[in-house]
Motif scaffolding. Sequence first.
Motif: not given
Ligand code: NDP
Length: 363
Positions: A7, A9-10, A31-33, A116, A187
């Motif tokens: 859910t 950005s990636i 996560g929670s969406n 991370e 994100g």
């Molecule tokens: P977002 O905040 O957009 O998305 C995070 C995702 O992780 C959501 O689907 C969220 O679910 C889910 N999530 C959060 N916590 C948990 C958990 N405890 N268990 C399961 N799912 C969980 O972040 P991004 O997509 O931007 O980034 C994701 C990763 O990719 C990060 O580590 C970031 O550093 C890395 N990254 C991102 C880039 C980008 O362009 N966005 C570029 C390069 C690396 P929900 O929303 O449903 O709560």
Amino acid sequence: MVILGSTGSIGTNALKIAKDNDIKIEMLAAGSNVDLLNKQIKQFNPKIVALRDLSQKDKLAIDKNQKVYFGEDGILEAINETKSDIVINAIVGFSGLKPSLEVIKKDKILALANKESLVVGGEFIDTTNIIPLDSEHFALQELIKDKQNIKKMIITASGGALRDVDINTISTQTPQNALNHPNWNMGKKITIDSATMVNKLFEILEAKYLFHTDNIDALIERNSIIHALIQTNDNAIFAHLGYSDMKLPISYAMLGKRAKNIESIKEIDLSNFTFNLTKIDTNRYPLWNLKDTLLKNPKLGIILNAVNEILVYKFLANKIRFGDINTNIYKAIEKFEGQIKYIKNIEDVFYINKEVIDFYSFN
Ligand code: NDP
Ligand code: MG
């Protein structure tokens, strides 16, 4: 294909690639969406679904053929259940570590956005089966193919959302301003990490673990078109260019080859750009001074990541000022650095992470 963090950005970008290329999705985790996850379930019909947030349990719309798992352990059990060879880990933050470890344990290919995982666990993680999704590391991987005698790797930074604000006002900038990234739509956490330069510190460690080198540096490239460069011993330099669109690295990982066409990525007219690579100014980005310390003592990444995670969410909730992120990271490193010599295995990583988080959650 499995997508963890579907859910985000990636995650949503990965699903666009899946749709455009008819890639079957075996599992989705979020996560929670729940609202968005439900839409994704309907569209991609995964056999397995995992949801971290137990309070949203009753809202999940699955049919009787779909297996569903809840909570932190549920995601791990769900990964265990899958047959797919490739898992995309696009969970944000420390929560991504256990899923990464589970994927590696199952001998699957880990397409890793969750940097991370490497920042905190890199000393204890076998990176052989990891495909980097981070744009700079994807670019480095492409650059080093068929090259010998590589002397130096360089990744680029955009400078983040506060790159042009008056330097005297940085410490009091609002979350809204710090989230207003000039080139990337990402994100919230990584967008703040870009503004503080923590993201680039993370990426230096990520590169160290993926490519087994300490000869890695970063320069600012304001267009975010040049993603990485390598220099060989004969002092030739090779660069990787592309639009700032994560579908490029994501599609390569998902397809195992270059995509024939990615709709949102247009041809670049280089004559429209001025390219300038500049040093990262440590007056504007004081945390960049940690780069060499981190390369020398990479386990400090565990402390950096833990305290940063707390601080970023406090800043986003307007509980601290932007400048407090910098000062508190330095304080945390000073307070906890004596402990890193006791970190001998991955269990210790979880232990120290919790110590730092407990300390900063109450202070
Ligand atoms: P977002 O905040 O957009 O998305 C995070 C995702 O992780 C959501 O689907 C969220 O679910 C889910 N999530 C959060 N916590 C948990 C958990 N405890 N268990 C399961 N799912 C969980 O972040 P991004 O997509 O931007 O980034 C994701 C990763 O990719 C990060 O580590 C970031 O550093 C890395 N990254 C991102 C880039 C980008 O362009 N966005 C570029 C390069 C690396 P929900 O929303 O449903 O709560
Ligand atoms: Mg990156």
